[in-house]
Design a protein around this motif. Structure first.
Motif, PDB file in Angstrom:
ATOM      1  N   PHE A 121       0.739  -1.250   0.167  1.00 26.62           N
ATOM      2  CA  PHE A 121      -0.029   0.008  -0.033  1.00 26.62           C
ATOM      3  C   PHE A 121       0.922   1.060   0.011  1.00 26.62           C
ATOM      4  O   PHE A 121       1.775   1.145   0.833  1.00 26.62           O
ATOM      5  CB  PHE A 121      -0.949  -0.158   1.294  1.00 26.62           C
ATOM      6  N   THR A 129      -7.056   1.941   5.570  1.00 19.46           N
ATOM      7  CA  THR A 129      -6.392   0.809   4.898  1.00 19.46           C
ATOM      8  C   THR A 129      -5.491   0.115   5.712  1.00 19.46           C
ATOM      9  O   THR A 129      -5.380  -0.865   5.723  1.00 19.46           O
ATOM     10  CB  THR A 129      -5.626   1.358   3.562  1.00 19.46           C
ATOM     11  N   VAL A 187      -4.618  -1.427  -2.646  1.00 20.43           N
ATOM     12  CA  VAL A 187      -3.437  -2.162  -2.154  1.00 20.43           C
ATOM     13  C   VAL A 187      -2.999  -3.013  -3.440  1.00 20.43           C
ATOM     14  O   VAL A 187      -3.845  -3.554  -3.930  1.00 20.43           O
ATOM     15  CB  VAL A 187      -4.004  -3.083  -1.087  1.00 20.43           C
TER      16      VAL A 187
END
Length: 192
Positions: free
Chosen positions: A61, A74, A159
């Motif tokens: 990421f 995230t 991602v």
């Protein structure tokens, strides 16, 4: 007359198949060019290269520690996926690459990531080298000036999933359903 029409149709079909094959081949060559060598540091200040993305399936990421919502969300979700995978996910490597290396030193990255997980490795380094890596992985990132001299970063919120060869395998979208994300990771572990 009918014979010439049939020959013409077959000739057009042969040309079409040839063009489609050429386009597929060109696309396959472009896909192989994903990523590039890099020399950066992890959140402990230790050297890290593209070799870290090889040998195991990988989730990467790209974000930054001053991010108000996408990045913490995230990273929190990534840790949840890893927890759900349990020992099944032991072969999966997870990385958080800073798109703001001017502020995200190894020490800052270590403290930030430590709030979410001990299984995610931070990557930062020389700003120019980081931006070369960002471009090589086809990530969008740009500085956005704010009032008062501060700034934020716009960046890709997905991602990236890489197979054990370090090649592109797929993505998990921002705030994607957790069950779907874990299914993608299981497939990456199995096939990647």
């Amino acid at each position: 007359m009918m014979r010439y029409i049939l020959v013409g149709i077959f000739a057009l079909m042969a040309v079409a198949v040839g063009l489609m094959t050429f386009q597929w081949y060109r696309g396959a060559q472009t896909a192989a060019a994903f990523g590039a060598p890099f020399e950066l540091v992890d959140h402990n200040g230790d050297p890290i290269t593209e070799a870290a993305f090889k040998g195991s399936p990988t989730a990467v990421f790209f974000g930054f520690t001053h991010c108000p919502d996408v990045c913490p969300t995230t990273l929190f979700e990534m840790e949840g996926w890893l927890d759900t995978l349990g020992t099944e996910g032991d072969e999966l490597e997870a990385y958080f690459v800073s798109v703001d290396p001017e502020r995200d030193t190894p020490e800052v990255m270590k403290g930030y990531i430590g709030n979410f997980s001990d299984r995610i490795t931070g990557i930062t380094g020389d700003p120019e080298a980081v931006m070369e890596m960002v471009k090589a992985f086809r990530i969008f990132a740009r500085k956005v000036e704010l009032e008062g001299g501060d700034y934020t970063m716009d960046h890709t919120a997905s991602v990236m999933l890489l197979d054990s060869q370090g090649d592109f395998f797929g993505t998990i979208s921002y705030e994607e359903n957790a069950e779907t994300a874990v299914t993608k990771l299981r497939r990456l572990i199995r096939e990647g």
